[in-house]
Design a protein around this motif. Structure first.
Motif, PDB file in Angstrom:
ATOM      1  N   VAL A  20       0.840  -1.202   0.000  1.00 53.46           N
ATOM      2  CA  VAL A  20       0.000   0.000   0.000  1.00 53.46           C
ATOM      3  C   VAL A  20       0.873   1.250   0.000  1.00 53.46           C
ATOM      4  O   VAL A  20       0.641   2.199  -0.764  1.00 53.46           O
ATOM      5  N   MET A  21       1.867   1.269   0.868  1.00 53.12           N
ATOM      6  CA  MET A  21       2.763   2.430   0.974  1.00 53.12           C
ATOM      7  C   MET A  21       3.464   2.705  -0.350  1.00 53.12           C
ATOM      8  O   MET A  21       3.581   3.856  -0.787  1.00 53.12           O
ATOM      9  N   ASN A  25       2.573   6.049  -3.214  1.00 50.77           N
ATOM     10  CA  ASN A  25       3.595   7.064  -3.472  1.00 50.77           C
ATOM     11  C   ASN A  25       3.340   7.760  -4.803  1.00 50.77           C
ATOM     12  O   ASN A  25       2.866   7.136  -5.759  1.00 50.77           O
ATOM     13  N   GLU A  26       3.649   9.054  -4.875  1.00 51.00           N
ATOM     14  CA  GLU A  26       3.605   9.745  -6.169  1.00 51.00           C
ATOM     15  C   GLU A  26       4.609   9.101  -7.124  1.00 51.00           C
ATOM     16  O   GLU A  26       5.595   8.507  -6.694  1.00 51.00           O
ATOM     17  N   GLU A  27       4.378   9.248  -8.394  1.00 51.26           N
ATOM     18  CA  GLU A  27       5.190   8.539  -9.385  1.00 51.26           C
ATOM     19  C   GLU A  27       6.673   8.872  -9.238  1.00 51.26           C
ATOM     20  O   GLU A  27       7.072  10.034  -9.242  1.00 51.26           O
ATOM     21  N   GLY A  35       9.915  -2.217  -9.499  1.00 55.44           N
ATOM     22  CA  GLY A  35       8.740  -3.050  -9.728  1.00 55.44           C
ATOM     23  C   GLY A  35       7.706  -2.994  -8.622  1.00 55.44           C
ATOM     24  O   GLY A  35       6.900  -3.921  -8.465  1.00 55.44           O
ATOM     25  N   ILE A  36       7.685  -1.889  -7.859  1.00 58.58           N
ATOM     26  CA  ILE A  36       6.752  -1.792  -6.725  1.00 58.58           C
ATOM     27  C   ILE A  36       5.764  -0.644  -6.876  1.00 58.58           C
ATOM     28  O   ILE A  36       4.897  -0.461  -6.020  1.00 58.58           O
ATOM     29  N   ALA A  37       5.854   0.132  -7.937  1.00 55.46           N
ATOM     30  CA  ALA A  37       5.000   1.305  -8.117  1.00 55.46           C
ATOM     31  C   ALA A  37       3.597   0.904  -8.570  1.00 55.46           C
ATOM     32  O   ALA A  37       3.374  -0.197  -9.094  1.00 55.46           O
ATOM     33  N   ALA A  38       2.655   1.823  -8.381  1.00 57.89           N
ATOM     34  CA  ALA A  38       1.307   1.629  -8.926  1.00 57.89           C
ATOM     35  C   ALA A  38       1.385   1.537 -10.446  1.00 57.89           C
ATOM     36  O   ALA A  38       2.206   2.206 -11.084  1.00 57.89           O
ATOM     37  N   HIS A  39       0.537   0.702 -11.007  1.00 64.63           N
ATOM     38  CA  HIS A  39       0.563   0.504 -12.458  1.00 64.63           C
ATOM     39  C   HIS A  39      -0.059   1.669 -13.214  1.00 64.63           C
ATOM     40  O   HIS A  39       0.240   1.888 -14.385  1.00 64.63           O
ATOM     41  N   ASN A  40      -0.935   2.409 -12.559  1.00 64.91           N
ATOM     42  CA  ASN A  40      -1.579   3.545 -13.200  1.00 64.91           C
ATOM     43  C   ASN A  40      -2.119   4.484 -12.121  1.00 64.91           C
ATOM     44  O   ASN A  40      -2.041   4.179 -10.915  1.00 64.91           O
ATOM     45  N   GLN A  42      -5.177   5.204 -11.376  1.00 60.80           N
ATOM     46  CA  GLN A  42      -6.318   4.663 -10.651  1.00 60.80           C
ATOM     47  C   GLN A  42      -5.858   3.800  -9.471  1.00 60.80           C
ATOM     48  O   GLN A  42      -6.397   3.890  -8.362  1.00 60.80           O
ATOM     49  N   GLU A  43      -4.856   2.972  -9.714  1.00 61.77           N
ATOM     50  CA  GLU A  43      -4.346   2.131  -8.631  1.00 61.77           C
ATOM     51  C   GLU A  43      -3.664   2.983  -7.563  1.00 61.77           C
ATOM     52  O   GLU A  43      -3.757   2.686  -6.369  1.00 61.77           O
ATOM     53  N   ARG A  44      -3.005   4.054  -7.982  1.00 56.05           N
ATOM     54  CA  ARG A  44      -2.367   4.954  -7.014  1.00 56.05           C
ATOM     55  C   ARG A  44      -3.426   5.597  -6.113  1.00 56.05           C
ATOM     56  O   ARG A  44      -3.239   5.684  -4.892  1.00 56.05           O
ATOM     57  N   VAL A  45      -4.512   6.053  -6.701  1.00 60.44           N
ATOM     58  CA  VAL A  45      -5.587   6.650  -5.905  1.00 60.44           C
ATOM     59  C   VAL A  45      -6.184   5.614  -4.960  1.00 60.44           C
ATOM     60  O   VAL A  45      -6.460   5.910  -3.784  1.00 60.44           O
ATOM     61  N   ALA A  46      -6.390   4.399  -5.434  1.00 63.68           N
ATOM     62  CA  ALA A  46      -6.933   3.341  -4.580  1.00 63.68           C
ATOM     63  C   ALA A  46      -6.016   3.084  -3.386  1.00 63.68           C
ATOM     64  O   ALA A  46      -6.486   2.906  -2.254  1.00 63.68           O
ATOM     65  N   ALA A  47      -4.713   3.077  -3.630  1.00 69.28           N
ATOM     66  CA  ALA A  47      -3.753   2.863  -2.543  1.00 69.28           C
ATOM     67  C   ALA A  47      -3.811   4.011  -1.533  1.00 69.28           C
ATOM     68  O   ALA A  47      -3.721   3.794  -0.317  1.00 69.28           O
ATOM     69  N   LYS A  48      -3.984   5.224  -2.018  1.00 65.47           N
ATOM     70  CA  LYS A  48      -4.097   6.374  -1.113  1.00 65.47           C
ATOM     71  C   LYS A  48      -5.372   6.266  -0.264  1.00 65.47           C
ATOM     72  O   LYS A  48      -5.361   6.611   0.933  1.00 65.47           O
TER      73      LYS A  48
END
Length: 458
Positions: A20-21, A25-27, A35-40, A42-48
């Motif tokens: 989740v952490m 994170n911002e891109e 290989g641990i970043a959000a794929h897009n 939408q996934e970044r917002v969901a993690a936040k």
């Protein structure tokens, strides 16, 4: 502990708090490389969204690196004030963010509450903040530290004079030093990165600095940024240092790559308090930078913002005089462009200040990064508005030894004038004494290094 959410009809499930952490994170190009970043987005917002509803206790129970196998984790956890933590451990990260940004939340209460925050908690709330949030929250926090002079007082904006030379030539070093001082640069520290990491070389530079500073009665600190063991030997042999420097990282494994551990830094800190001729007890100078743990395969699956926050947890254990993030130095592999560098600089500054540090920033970039000097000036101005303690002063903003671009002498002077900020008071008094400042403004003598070529000091 809920690690899933639904957004626009789509289910998002995260594997762990660490997952989740990382995805909140911002891109950052470093997280993508790992290989641990959000794929897009939408996934970044969901993690936040998921992160915002986790409690501080959830993150406390899931540190980025296991307590039993990492001394940095142990330092962070063991330094936590249990009484403060018990009062807030049920807070969500959403609540912590709102509390930090509330107009009624003051410096004193932030200092109190921060004693109950681990570095991972500080990283977590950082991920929920916009750039303006990071500026607003950091501005509230005042961290004053004293070596020979006191840094971090409200209304001040300081600079490290960085007179690096490609061959450590003493005449070249002092030419840059005199030019910087003539522009009011160097009130935080006169600190040089040496080419040769030797006791004799460090001693020669420190002696040269000391002779000049003593003759001209410059109220500042001096430092040569060699490895901590080299500095310690020079100091034990009688070299007149003002601070002891070391680059640090957010895990034991990464610190081992730097040739350090907690015990060694504790020895250096103790030596500094015993041997340095300063008024105060803050004797250490640390540098950090997002991505260093990833570059040494020592991030343990955690994102670079979280690992950077852990650097500040390590640093605050020793109550240093100053800390700065060398925000764009590591290159585009970890911070790809100006947007990412800007975000990282504001993140690091906020996290360092919330950790109780007198926090500065080397606002810089490498020549193969998608950034330019305008981007660096933008970030410097944002940081100054956020209450940043100091930035760098490099001749012509071009470090000819380290081969990267930073801020020059003019940036600090201009920002002080724009925002009605001042150097450290004793240093400003000295500037007026030698004639380069009057009523808080530079005079026509400013920038003229020949004022130091006189045989006798003022």
């Amino acid at each position: 502990m809920i690690l899933k959410t639904i957004l626009s009809g789509k289910h998002y499930q995260f594997k762990s708090v660490k997952d989740v952490m990382a995805k909140a994170n911002e891109e950052k190009s470093g997280d993508t490389l790992a290989g641990i970043a959000a794929h897009n987005m939408q996934e970044r917002v969901a993690a936040k969204v998921v992160l915002s509803q986790l409690t501080l206790n959830d993150v406390y129970e899931h540190p980025a690196v296991d307590y039993d196998h990492d001394e940095v984790t142990r330092m962070i956890i063991d330094d936590l004030d249990p009484l403060v933590f018990r009062q807030i451990k049920g807070w969500t990260f959403e609540q912590l963010r709102e509390w930090l940004l509330a107009t009624t939340t003051t410096n004193d209460i932030i200092h109190y509450l921060s004693q109950g925050l681990t570095s991972e908690m500080i990283a977590g709330v950082c991920k929920l903040m916009t750039n303006l949030d990071l500026i607003t929250a950091a501005k509230k926090i005042i961290n004053e530290k004293t070596a020979n002079t006191t840094i971090g007082r409200p209304g001040t904006f300081s600079s490290r004079l960085q007179p690096n030379h490609p061959t450590d030539n003493l005449r070249g070093i002092m030419a840059s030093t005199m030019e910087g001082l003539s522009m009011g640069i160097g009130d935080a520290v006169i600190g040089l990165n040496p080419v040769n990491d030797t006791v004799s070389g460090v001693t020669a530079i420190l002696n040269t600095f000391n002779e000049f500073v003593t003759r001209w009665q410059v109220p500042t600190q001096t430092c040569v940024l060699a490895h901590v063991t080299t500095q310690m030997q020079a100091i034990e042999d009688g070299a007149p240092a003002g601070l002891i420097f070391q680059s640090i990282a957010g895990s034991q494994k990464a610190n081992t790559a730097f040739g350090i551990d907690q015990h060694l830094i504790a020895q250096a800190n103790q030596l500094g308090k015993q041997a340095l001729q300063n008024k105060g007890q803050n004797v250490m100078y640390f540098e950090t930078g997002q991505g260093s743990e990833l570059s040494s395969d020592a991030n343990f699956g955690a994102d670079q913002v979280t690992m950077e926050a852990r650097c500040y947890g390590f640093a605050r254990h020793f109550d240093p005089f100053i800390v700065n993030t060398v925000v764009g130095f590591i290159g585009p592999e970890y911070l790809y462009d100006a947007k990412q560098v800007t975000r990282a600089g504001l993140e690091d500054h906020f996290m360092g200040k919330l950790s109780g540090l007198a926090m500065g920033c080397d606002v810089c970039y490498t020549n193969h990064m998608k950034a330019d000097q305008n981007d660096i000036e933008n970030l410097a101005l944002l940081l100054a508005n956020a209450g940043c303690t100091y930035i760098m002063g490099v001749p012509q903003a071009d470090d000819v030894m380290l081969n990267y671009q930073s801020t020059g002498f003019q940036e600090t002077a201009t920002i002080r004038e724009l925002l009605n900020l001042h150097p450290i008071p004793e240093f400003e008094t000295w500037m007026e004494k030698i004639g380069i400042s009057q009523n808080g403004r530079l005079t026509s003598k400013a920038g003229d290094a020949s004022i130091f070529m006189e045989k006798e000091s003022m």
